[in-house]
Design a protein around this motif. Sequence first.
Motif, mmCIF file in Angstrom:
data_model
loop_
_atom_site.group_PDB
_atom_site.id
_atom_site.type_symbol
_atom_site.label_atom_id
_atom_site.label_comp_id
_atom_site.label_asym_id
_atom_site.label_seq_id
_atom_site.Cartn_x
_atom_site.Cartn_y
_atom_site.Cartn_z
ATOM 1 N N ILE A 1 1.008 -1.175 0.021
ATOM 2 C CA ILE A 1 0.110 0.107 0.169
ATOM 3 C C ILE A 1 0.985 1.339 -0.105
ATOM 4 O O ILE A 1 1.503 1.384 0.886
ATOM 5 C CB ILE A 1 -0.600 0.174 1.115
ATOM 6 N N TYR A 2 0.962 1.820 -1.053
ATOM 7 C CA TYR A 2 1.922 3.166 -1.226
ATOM 8 C C TYR A 2 1.688 4.406 -1.075
ATOM 9 O O TYR A 2 2.050 5.467 -0.810
ATOM 10 C CB TYR A 2 2.606 2.852 -2.604
ATOM 11 N N ASP A 3 -0.103 4.328 -1.118
ATOM 12 C CA ASP A 3 -0.440 5.749 -0.849
ATOM 13 C C ASP A 3 -2.243 5.628 -0.482
ATOM 14 O O ASP A 3 -2.747 4.674 -1.074
ATOM 15 C CB ASP A 3 -0.550 6.603 -2.014
ATOM 16 N N THR A 4 -2.556 6.139 0.556
ATOM 17 C CA THR A 4 -3.999 6.315 0.965
ATOM 18 C C THR A 4 -4.223 7.427 2.064
ATOM 19 O O THR A 4 -3.279 7.712 2.869
ATOM 20 C CB THR A 4 -4.422 4.963 1.614
ATOM 21 N N ASP A 5 -5.321 7.929 1.793
ATOM 22 C CA ASP A 5 -5.992 8.863 2.956
ATOM 23 C C ASP A 5 -6.698 8.160 3.950
ATOM 24 O O ASP A 5 -7.516 8.679 4.571
ATOM 25 C CB ASP A 5 -6.355 10.083 2.414
ATOM 26 N N TYR A 6 -7.114 6.939 3.396
ATOM 27 C CA TYR A 6 -7.953 6.141 4.368
ATOM 28 C C TYR A 6 -9.515 6.261 4.137
ATOM 29 O O TYR A 6 -10.225 5.238 4.301
ATOM 30 C CB TYR A 6 -7.661 5.844 5.923
ATOM 31 N N VAL A 7 -9.900 7.378 3.760
ATOM 32 C CA VAL A 7 -11.379 7.772 3.822
ATOM 33 C C VAL A 7 -11.871 8.165 2.455
ATOM 34 O O VAL A 7 -13.239 8.044 2.178
ATOM 35 C CB VAL A 7 -11.572 9.076 4.620
ATOM 36 N N ASN A 8 -11.035 8.127 1.475
ATOM 37 C CA ASN A 8 -11.250 8.344 0.061
ATOM 38 C C ASN A 8 -10.607 7.572 -1.073
ATOM 39 O O ASN A 8 -11.492 6.821 -1.626
ATOM 40 C CB ASN A 8 -11.130 10.002 -0.412
ATOM 41 N N TYR A 9 -9.371 7.399 -0.901
ATOM 42 C CA TYR A 9 -8.728 6.669 -2.020
ATOM 43 C C TYR A 9 -7.610 5.664 -1.329
ATOM 44 O O TYR A 9 -7.014 6.122 -0.348
ATOM 45 C CB TYR A 9 -8.206 7.579 -2.951
ATOM 46 N N ALA A 10 -6.942 4.830 -2.227
ATOM 47 C CA ALA A 10 -5.855 4.134 -1.660
ATOM 48 C C ALA A 10 -5.371 3.505 -3.059
ATOM 49 O O ALA A 10 -6.125 3.469 -3.966
ATOM 50 C CB ALA A 10 -6.198 2.777 -0.895
ATOM 51 N N GLY A 11 -4.076 3.477 -3.155
ATOM 52 C CA GLY A 11 -2.979 2.723 -4.115
ATOM 53 C C GLY A 11 -2.276 1.433 -3.619
ATOM 54 O O GLY A 11 -1.677 1.677 -2.686
ATOM 55 N N ALA A 12 -2.441 0.456 -4.221
ATOM 56 C CA ALA A 12 -2.013 -0.869 -3.899
ATOM 57 C C ALA A 12 -1.223 -1.427 -4.936
ATOM 58 O O ALA A 12 -1.671 -1.407 -6.277
ATOM 59 C CB ALA A 12 -2.839 -1.821 -3.334
ATOM 60 N N PHE A 13 -0.268 -2.003 -4.855
ATOM 61 C CA PHE A 13 0.596 -2.999 -6.050
ATOM 62 C C PHE A 13 0.779 -4.106 -5.383
ATOM 63 O O PHE A 13 1.281 -4.573 -4.392
ATOM 64 C CB PHE A 13 2.045 -2.170 -6.288
ATOM 65 N N GLU A 14 0.512 -5.095 -6.059
ATOM 66 C CA GLU A 14 0.442 -6.417 -5.992
ATOM 67 C C GLU A 14 1.521 -7.260 -6.988
ATOM 68 O O GLU A 14 1.289 -6.980 -8.158
ATOM 69 C CB GLU A 14 -0.745 -7.160 -6.033
ATOM 70 N N CYS A 15 2.301 -8.124 -6.880
ATOM 71 C CA CYS A 15 3.236 -8.625 -7.491
ATOM 72 C C CYS A 15 3.785 -9.981 -7.000
ATOM 73 O O CYS A 15 3.816 -10.150 -5.593
ATOM 74 C CB CYS A 15 4.597 -7.698 -7.669
ATOM 75 N N GLN A 16 3.674 -10.982 -8.027
ATOM 76 C CA GLN A 16 4.048 -12.290 -7.531
ATOM 77 C C GLN A 16 5.095 -12.902 -8.712
ATOM 78 O O GLN A 16 4.978 -12.772 -9.807
ATOM 79 C CB GLN A 16 2.781 -13.291 -7.768
ATOM 80 N N ASN A 17 6.220 -13.301 -7.991
ATOM 81 C CA ASN A 17 7.352 -13.984 -8.577
ATOM 82 C C ASN A 17 7.029 -15.437 -8.817
ATOM 83 O O ASN A 17 6.318 -16.195 -8.216
ATOM 84 C CB ASN A 17 8.404 -13.975 -7.902
#
Length: 218
Positions: A124-140
């Motif tokens: 989770i690289y960015d969020t304000d918890y009440v409006n938006y969030a950005g997540a990055f999922e990666c699997q080797n």
Amino acid sequence: MSVLRVAVTSLVIGLALSAETFWGRCPSAPEMADFDMAKFEGLWYLHETFDPGEKCMTWTITKGTEPNTWKVVEEKENGAITAVGLTHSDFNSGTITMKNPSKPSQLRIYWPISGIAGDAALTIYDTDYVNYAGAFECQNVGFFHRQNGIVLSRSPQMEVADRQNARIKTPRIKVEYYQRVLQGNCRYKYNEDNATTTGEEWQGYHGQDGIYAVGEEY
């Protein structure tokens, strides 16, 4: 299990494992040093992922039974599953684990349908918890890796600025990878505080599918 159900199961597994696939190991993602997983719990609407054609997609995150674990249920519309009386969550209830509390935004996520491929990194690289969030999922996976950028909102609608803030910004991940998740004419499980889904009530959303600047292209 019937032949049809086997076919649908195979289809769902293929969809779950789909994303952008690249040669080499997973790229690193920026982290939030002050990330608070307790504030991140609850219902999120997915507005963009790297997978095209998604619709009415949500994540519901609740505290797990083991320390530093959380349950995540992914719901989305899928006609093939509905036709045989199943739901996407039958296959896509996962577990989020915080391996290192000193780096709270660097998580691991395990989807049972991933099988022998194992868990994946979830940052989770960015969020304000009440409006938006950005997540990055990666699997080797062997000599390759699968990556998925996820833009989330607490609402079926999302402001342009929030969507742009939620996109990951790193040279190895292109903005063109993001694909819109349609959030119009959906039926969502909910409760009044919009924190968790109960399965006992439904909220129909028939409004504007997101809030985007006039003339903005997808």
